[in-house]
Design a protein around this motif. Structure first.
Motif, PDB file in Angstrom:
ATOM      1  N   THR A 229      -0.174 -23.819 -30.537  1.00 19.40           N
ATOM      2  CA  THR A 229       0.346 -24.696 -29.506  1.00 19.40           C
ATOM      3  C   THR A 229      -0.725 -24.863 -28.425  1.00 19.40           C
ATOM      4  O   THR A 229      -1.698 -24.106 -28.373  1.00 19.40           O
ATOM      5  CB  THR A 229       1.618 -24.110 -28.885  1.00 19.40           C
ATOM      6  OG1 THR A 229       1.323 -22.809 -28.364  1.00 19.40           O
ATOM      7  CG2 THR A 229       2.711 -23.986 -29.939  1.00 19.40           C
TER       8      THR A 229
ATOM      9  N   ASP B 155      -0.192 -24.695 -25.115  1.00 17.03           N
ATOM     10  CA  ASP B 155       0.318 -24.266 -23.811  1.00 17.03           C
ATOM     11  C   ASP B 155      -0.225 -22.911 -23.352  1.00 17.03           C
ATOM     12  O   ASP B 155       0.233 -22.355 -22.353  1.00 17.03           O
ATOM     13  CB  ASP B 155       1.847 -24.228 -23.828  1.00 17.03           C
ATOM     14  CG  ASP B 155       2.406 -23.318 -24.915  1.00 17.03           C
ATOM     15  OD1 ASP B 155       1.616 -22.599 -25.574  1.00 17.03           O
ATOM     16  OD2 ASP B 155       3.633 -23.326 -25.126  1.00 17.03           O
TER      17      ASP B 155
ATOM     18  N   THR C 230       0.071 -19.988 -24.722  1.00 17.12           N
ATOM     19  CA  THR C 230       0.898 -18.813 -25.007  1.00 17.12           C
ATOM     20  C   THR C 230       0.387 -17.990 -26.184  1.00 17.12           C
ATOM     21  O   THR C 230       0.744 -16.822 -26.324  1.00 17.12           O
ATOM     22  CB  THR C 230       2.348 -19.227 -25.317  1.00 17.12           C
ATOM     23  OG1 THR C 230       2.345 -20.079 -26.483  1.00 17.12           O
ATOM     24  CG2 THR C 230       2.984 -19.950 -24.143  1.00 17.12           C
TER      25      THR C 230
ATOM     26  N   TYR D  80       8.325 -23.573 -31.215  1.00 13.49           N
ATOM     27  CA  TYR D  80       7.551 -22.423 -31.681  1.00 13.49           C
ATOM     28  C   TYR D  80       8.117 -21.908 -33.004  1.00 13.49           C
ATOM     29  O   TYR D  80       9.265 -22.192 -33.373  1.00 13.49           O
ATOM     30  CB  TYR D  80       7.595 -21.289 -30.651  1.00 13.49           C
ATOM     31  CG  TYR D  80       7.158 -21.697 -29.269  1.00 13.49           C
ATOM     32  CD1 TYR D  80       5.858 -22.135 -29.026  1.00 13.49           C
ATOM     33  CD2 TYR D  80       8.048 -21.649 -28.193  1.00 13.49           C
ATOM     34  CE1 TYR D  80       5.451 -22.503 -27.750  1.00 13.49           C
ATOM     35  CE2 TYR D  80       7.661 -22.017 -26.912  1.00 13.49           C
ATOM     36  CZ  TYR D  80       6.360 -22.446 -26.704  1.00 13.49           C
ATOM     37  OH  TYR D  80       5.958 -22.826 -25.437  1.00 13.49           O
TER      38      TYR D  80
ATOM     39  N   HIS E 188      10.442 -18.946 -22.640  1.00 15.28           N
ATOM     40  CA  HIS E 188       9.874 -19.752 -23.723  1.00 15.28           C
ATOM     41  C   HIS E 188      10.892 -20.134 -24.792  1.00 15.28           C
ATOM     42  O   HIS E 188      10.619 -21.007 -25.619  1.00 15.28           O
ATOM     43  CB  HIS E 188       8.709 -19.001 -24.359  1.00 15.28           C
ATOM     44  CG  HIS E 188       7.592 -18.722 -23.396  1.00 15.28           C
ATOM     45  ND1 HIS E 188       6.757 -19.694 -22.926  1.00 15.28           N
ATOM     46  CD2 HIS E 188       7.211 -17.570 -22.789  1.00 15.28           C
ATOM     47  CE1 HIS E 188       5.880 -19.168 -22.073  1.00 15.28           C
ATOM     48  NE2 HIS E 188       6.138 -17.891 -21.981  1.00 15.28           N
TER      49      HIS E 188
END
Length: 394
Positions: A59, A61, A63, A79, A137
């Motif tokens: 991803t 972002d 994370t 996710y 999340h």
């Protein structure tokens, strides 16, 4: 990440040279011994496969979390679930062991792993990893004992290879959670066994919730010397052998509370009991455990390799299967299982890989699951390990 002296002792100078080698074949590598050339080729494949995982599944972002599949479907969640993420985590772990340049990637995956951690606890009141990231999340999800066991085994592998104390503490927390999943109702058919999940929609006790739990316990016993871990591991191991082992020494999938057995034979359910038997033998020096491990390994080799069923199994089951066979060969010697793993790796590299993207394709849908990409990375990476390191596998 700090790599410990024990890791350097395991690997030796030959591994340092291998990890530093470029991916491309050179005249020097062509002149190297066959084993070094084979490991170098495997390392190159692992790098390519993991790099494709990062490119197509990560991803954006920050994370470190991954998507479930590529290309994504319209109804995919942001996710992946915990089990696929854990295998991407293990892929980075296995690769970083032979190429230190992937240590930062391992750190990213380890941080992402913690986004599934439910500190408030599940139905037994103990913390563990939910099946989906927790807030902010995601909304968490059901807690599966096998999901947690795979992470615990990864943490124990990391501790054995690096001396990481935080990893050991987390593995111990996970094992306490697993112990809480033991069936304590004497009125159930075949009472005992660790349940598969805490979810109320399933009440099965599975080979995959008991044997990896036993393997985690044996690793913790090996590391800490605590008798509790050996006792619980034997309880899980003996229950599974009593209720889910076939007359040939293979293992069925699960037993429900109606007493019905799911007789599916999955490859990872054969591999993990082999590993547990090896660790029990090393802990007790009782050769019956090694004999049981060898019997299951031989029966599974016949079932999957000799009789041609290996390619019917998901790659993420076969990666676990073969790792445990290498753990056995680390004690017994020989290379039959290592050769079978190398042949499997050659097949999936030549037949399942899209050379344009580096993605693995295991069906005709045009879609790759992140867990498939991660498992293939593990297969290639572990084949780059020297034999002396196999004893840390699961």
């Amino acid at each position: 990440m700090r790599w410990s002296l024990s890791r350097r002792q395991v690997l030796g100078a030959s591994l340092a040279a291998l990890a530093a080698a470029p991916a491309a074949t050179t005249a020097a590598s062509a002149a190297a011994p066959a084993d070094v050339r084979s490991r170098s080729r495997s390392l190159s494949r692992a790098r390519v496969t993991y790099d494709a995982l990062k490119k197509y599944f990560d991803t954006a972002d920050g994370t470190g979390l991954v998507r479930e599949q590529y290309p994504a479907a319209a109804d995919d969640r942001p996710y992946s679930y915990e089990w696929p993420l854990s295998q991407a985590h293990v892929a980075a772990l296995d690769l970083a062991f032979v190429d230190r340049r992937y240590a930062p990637a391992l750190a990213v995956r380890a941080e992402a792993q913690e986004l599934y951690w439910n500190a408030a606890g599940g139905t037994t009141g103990l913390p563990g990893y939910d099946s989906y990231p927790v807030a902010p999340h995601g909304d968490g999800g059901d807690m599966f004992y096998d999901d947690n066991e795979w992470v615990g085994l990864a943490k124990s592998q990391l501790h054995l290879q690096t001396g990481d104390r935080a990893a050991l503490r987390r593995a111990e927390e996970i094992f306490t959670l697993v112990e809480s999943g033991w069936d304590t109702d004497p009125g159930h058919p075949a009472p005992g066994g660790v349940f598969w999940t805490q979810a109320d929609w399933s009440h099965s006790r599975n080979t995959v919730s008991n044997m990896p739990g036993a393997q985690l316990g044996m690793r913790l016993h090996q590391i800490t010397g605590k008798g509790r871990y050996l006792e619980s591991s034997l309880r899980f191991y003996d229950w599974t052998n009593t209720h889910l082992r076939t007359p040939e020494g293979l293992y069925w999938d699960s037993l429900d509370l109606a007493g019905a057995v799911d007789r599916t034979i999955w490859s990872y359910n054969q591999g993990v009991p082999v590993g547990v038997g090896v660790l029990l033998y090393e802990a007790t020096r009782d050769r019956k455990y090694l004999s049981q491990a060898r019997r299951t390994a031989e029966a599974a080799y016949t079932h999957y390799v000799t009789e041609g069923r290996l390619l019917t199994q998901p790659v993420f089951f076969n990666s676990i299967f073969f790792k445990n066979l290498l753990l056995l060969e680390s004690v017994t010697g020989g290379s039959v299982y290592r050769r079978a793993m190398a042949d499997y790796a050659d097949h999936i590299w030549s037949e399942q890989r899209d050379s344009a993207t580096g993605l693995m394709r295991f069906d005709d849908s045009g879609t790759t699951q992140v867990i498939e990409q991660a498992a293939a990375t593990q297969v290639f990476a572990v084949l780059a390990w020297p034999r002396g390191a196999w004893r840390t596998l699961y």
